[in-house]
Design a protein around this motif. Structure first.
Motif, PDB file in Angstrom:
ATOM      1  N   ALA A  15      33.989 -35.631 -35.945  1.00  9.51           N
ATOM      2  CA  ALA A  15      34.378 -35.045 -34.640  1.00  9.51           C
ATOM      3  C   ALA A  15      34.801 -33.589 -34.485  1.00  9.51           C
ATOM      4  N   LEU A  16      35.013 -33.058 -35.642  1.00 12.84           N
ATOM      5  CA  LEU A  16      35.376 -31.686 -35.567  1.00 12.84           C
ATOM      6  C   LEU A  16      33.866 -30.746 -35.807  1.00 12.84           C
ATOM      7  N   ASP A  17      32.880 -31.410 -35.617  1.00 10.99           N
ATOM      8  CA  ASP A  17      31.645 -30.628 -35.759  1.00 10.99           C
ATOM      9  C   ASP A  17      31.138 -30.310 -34.191  1.00 10.99           C
ATOM     10  N   SER A  18      31.912 -30.880 -33.256  1.00  6.80           N
ATOM     11  CA  SER A  18      31.411 -30.724 -31.960  1.00  6.80           C
ATOM     12  C   SER A  18      32.356 -29.501 -31.296  1.00  6.80           C
ATOM     13  N   SER A  19      31.825 -29.141 -29.840  1.00 12.70           N
ATOM     14  CA  SER A  19      32.857 -28.225 -29.080  1.00 12.70           C
ATOM     15  C   SER A  19      33.276 -27.042 -29.790  1.00 12.70           C
ATOM     16  N   ILE A  20      34.362 -26.605 -29.770  1.00  9.26           N
ATOM     17  CA  ILE A  20      34.975 -25.242 -29.950  1.00  9.26           C
ATOM     18  C   ILE A  20      35.174 -25.039 -31.526  1.00  9.26           C
ATOM     19  N   LEU A  21      35.412 -26.131 -32.269  1.00  7.20           N
ATOM     20  CA  LEU A  21      35.832 -26.115 -33.782  1.00  7.20           C
ATOM     21  C   LEU A  21      34.256 -26.178 -34.181  1.00  7.20           C
ATOM     22  N   GLY A  22      33.478 -26.700 -33.652  1.00  8.76           N
ATOM     23  CA  GLY A  22      31.992 -26.896 -34.281  1.00  8.76           C
ATOM     24  C   GLY A  22      31.400 -25.572 -34.306  1.00  8.76           C
ATOM     25  N   ARG A  23      31.506 -24.938 -33.215  1.00  5.43           N
ATOM     26  CA  ARG A  23      31.110 -23.449 -33.184  1.00  5.43           C
ATOM     27  C   ARG A  23      31.650 -22.692 -34.006  1.00  5.43           C
ATOM     28  N   ALA A  24      33.319 -22.667 -34.058  1.00 11.51           N
ATOM     29  CA  ALA A  24      33.858 -21.669 -35.154  1.00 11.51           C
ATOM     30  C   ALA A  24      33.513 -22.148 -36.451  1.00 11.51           C
ATOM     31  N   GLN A  25      32.877 -23.311 -36.827  1.00 13.87           N
ATOM     32  CA  GLN A  25      32.613 -23.563 -38.086  1.00 13.87           C
ATOM     33  C   GLN A  25      31.177 -22.756 -38.249  1.00 13.87           C
ATOM     34  N   LYS A  26      30.145 -23.227 -37.275  1.00 12.48           N
ATOM     35  CA  LYS A  26      28.922 -22.272 -37.399  1.00 12.48           C
ATOM     36  C   LYS A  26      28.893 -20.925 -37.775  1.00 12.48           C
ATOM     37  N   GLN A  27      30.054 -20.399 -36.688  1.00  8.95           N
ATOM     38  CA  GLN A  27      29.867 -18.994 -37.101  1.00  8.95           C
ATOM     39  C   GLN A  27      30.736 -18.505 -38.180  1.00  8.95           C
ATOM     40  N   ASN A  28      31.218 -19.499 -38.822  1.00  6.03           N
ATOM     41  CA  ASN A  28      31.808 -19.191 -40.403  1.00  6.03           C
ATOM     42  C   ASN A  28      33.086 -18.704 -40.185  1.00  6.03           C
ATOM     43  N   LYS A  29      33.936 -18.976 -38.927  1.00  8.51           N
ATOM     44  CA  LYS A  29      35.284 -18.229 -38.517  1.00  8.51           C
ATOM     45  C   LYS A  29      36.182 -19.287 -39.384  1.00  8.51           C
ATOM     46  N   VAL A  30      36.074 -20.538 -39.398  1.00  5.24           N
ATOM     47  CA  VAL A  30      36.816 -21.417 -40.225  1.00  5.24           C
ATOM     48  C   VAL A  30      35.855 -22.408 -41.106  1.00  5.24           C
ATOM     49  N   GLN A  31      36.587 -23.005 -42.024  1.00  7.58           N
ATOM     50  CA  GLN A  31      35.616 -23.583 -42.932  1.00  7.58           C
ATOM     51  C   GLN A  31      36.471 -24.999 -43.276  1.00  7.58           C
ATOM     52  N   ILE A  32      35.998 -25.875 -42.647  1.00 12.82           N
ATOM     53  CA  ILE A  32      36.786 -27.353 -42.599  1.00 12.82           C
ATOM     54  C   ILE A  32      35.908 -28.192 -43.283  1.00 12.82           C
ATOM     55  N   ARG A  33      36.333 -28.747 -44.533  1.00 19.47           N
ATOM     56  CA  ARG A  33      35.923 -29.664 -45.497  1.00 19.47           C
ATOM     57  C   ARG A  33      36.558 -31.033 -45.413  1.00 19.47           C
ATOM     58  N   ASP A 147      42.922 -28.557 -35.246  1.00 14.02           N
ATOM     59  CA  ASP A 147      42.720 -28.342 -33.872  1.00 14.02           C
ATOM     60  C   ASP A 147      43.646 -27.316 -33.396  1.00 14.02           C
ATOM     61  N   CYS A 148      44.775 -27.324 -33.737  1.00 13.82           N
ATOM     62  CA  CYS A 148      45.616 -26.621 -33.137  1.00 13.82           C
ATOM     63  C   CYS A 148      45.838 -25.199 -33.983  1.00 13.82           C
ATOM     64  N   VAL A 149      45.647 -25.308 -35.227  1.00 13.55           N
ATOM     65  CA  VAL A 149      45.566 -24.222 -36.103  1.00 13.55           C
ATOM     66  C   VAL A 149      44.295 -23.195 -35.787  1.00 13.55           C
ATOM     67  N   CYS A 150      43.205 -23.960 -36.024  1.00 12.14           N
ATOM     68  CA  CYS A 150      41.941 -23.257 -35.865  1.00 12.14           C
ATOM     69  C   CYS A 150      41.601 -22.551 -34.310  1.00 12.14           C
ATOM     70  N   ARG A 151      42.073 -22.882 -33.358  1.00 15.09           N
ATOM     71  CA  ARG A 151      42.151 -22.210 -32.111  1.00 15.09           C
ATOM     72  C   ARG A 151      42.767 -20.705 -32.109  1.00 15.09           C
ATOM     73  N   TYR A 152      43.563 -20.526 -33.359  1.00 12.87           N
ATOM     74  CA  TYR A 152      44.116 -19.191 -33.198  1.00 12.87           C
ATOM     75  C   TYR A 152      43.471 -18.560 -34.062  1.00 12.87           C
ATOM     76  N   VAL A 153      42.655 -18.759 -34.933  1.00 11.69           N
ATOM     77  CA  VAL A 153      41.989 -18.052 -35.811  1.00 11.69           C
ATOM     78  C   VAL A 153      41.080 -16.995 -35.151  1.00 11.69           C
ATOM     79  N   GLU A 154      41.293 -15.680 -35.382  1.00  7.55           N
ATOM     80  CA  GLU A 154      40.511 -14.472 -34.652  1.00  7.55           C
ATOM     81  C   GLU A 154      39.186 -14.864 -34.398  1.00  7.55           C
ATOM     82  N   GLY A 155      38.734 -14.891 -33.247  1.00  8.86           N
ATOM     83  CA  GLY A 155      37.679 -15.000 -32.497  1.00  8.86           C
ATOM     84  C   GLY A 155      36.925 -16.411 -32.278  1.00  8.86           C
ATOM     85  N   VAL A 156      37.960 -17.379 -32.371  1.00  9.60           N
ATOM     86  CA  VAL A 156      37.560 -18.858 -32.055  1.00  9.60           C
ATOM     87  C   VAL A 156      37.323 -18.936 -30.632  1.00  9.60           C
TER      88      VAL A 156
END
Ligand code: 4G1
Length: 230
Positions: A15-33, A147-156
């Motif tokens: 579920a975290l591979d879609s939408s805003i968190l999906g984009r943030a992961q592809k851009q390597n701004k967050v790493q969620i495993r 979700d709550c934490v990642c949206r505050y990471v720079e550039g997300v």
């Protein structure tokens, strides 16, 4: 920000591979495993749960796979190690800002009747609950924290969206409208089409206060408490 989630059901985190968190992961701004605890069991049948000592319904997650996984992922204990649990303090926005101070979070998800207390005593820094209701597991709570934490990471997400929120902290949002001007007899409030930005801001603030007072008076009480602490 790196977030490692320990779970018996890693598939749920697609579920975290879609939408805003999906984009943030592809851009390597967050790493969620999502890490499968089964990969760390020393049991020859890959067992990760067992019957509770003292009897009672259900199964308990074993300490060994949890301990081995956490030690492998965070040998120097630099990460904040969190167990999502109904026994934790209720998750609030303030906690999001506290968690952002860490570069690495480890989120442990319980299942069945929960985890062996020794895994918590030995390997967990903090328990967090997302609210008072019964769930089948800690996976959805872990996704909420992510979700709550990642949206505050720079550039997300754009900083303008974040600035907007902090102005109105602890107030609910004002009503939003988009085109068309009329839908099934309901029209967009005149002030929003006036172009008068002072009047628009005033209207939105009043609406926010009214909605918060009507729907969530407890939030206004929280705000007064926080103001008192400043
Ligand atoms: C007793 C709710 C049990 C649930 C009282 C919020 C709930 C994790 C959360 C339970 C869980 C109440 C959460 C309950 C959660 C082991 C596996 C615990 C799932 C489990 C009010 C089941 N925030 N619940 N027990 O739901 O993990 O984080």
């Amino acid at each position: 920000m790196q977030i490692d989630i320990l779970t018996l059901f890693p598939e749920m985190f697609s579920a975290l591979d879609s939408s805003i968190l999906g984009r943030a992961q592809k851009q390597n701004k967050v790493q969620i495993r999502a890490i499968n605890l089964r990969d760390y069991t020393e049991d020859k049948h890959l067992k990760c749960d067992d019957y509770p000592f003292g009897g009672g319904a259900g199964m308990v997650m074993m300490a060994q796979p949890i301990g081995s996984a956490i030690e492998a992922l965070d040998p120097d204990h630099k990460a904040r190690r969190i167990y999502l649990s109904p026994k934790g303090q209720t998750f609030r926005q303030q906690k999001v800002f506290e968690l952002l101070e860490y570069d690495h979070l480890i989120l442990l998800c319980g299942h069945y009747e929960g985890v062996d207390q020794r895994a918590i005593d030995l390997f967990i820094d903090e328990e967090i609950s997302i609210g008072d209701y019964v769930l089948t597991g800690g996976e959805l709570p872990a996704m909420v924290v992510c979700d709550c934490v990642c949206r505050y990471v720079e550039g997300v997400i754009s900083t303008s969206s974040l600035v907007q929120e902090s102005f109105s902290d602890n107030l609910l949002e004002y009503p939003q409208y988009t085109r068309p001007v009329e839908y099934r007899g309901l029209t967009v409030p005149e002030v929003l089409r006036s172009g008068n930005h002072a009047e628009i801001d005033k209207w939105r603030r009043q609406q926010s206060e009214r909605i918060t007072r009507e729907n969530r008076p407890d939030l206004l009480a929280v705000q007064e408490k926080e103001d008192g602490q400043r």
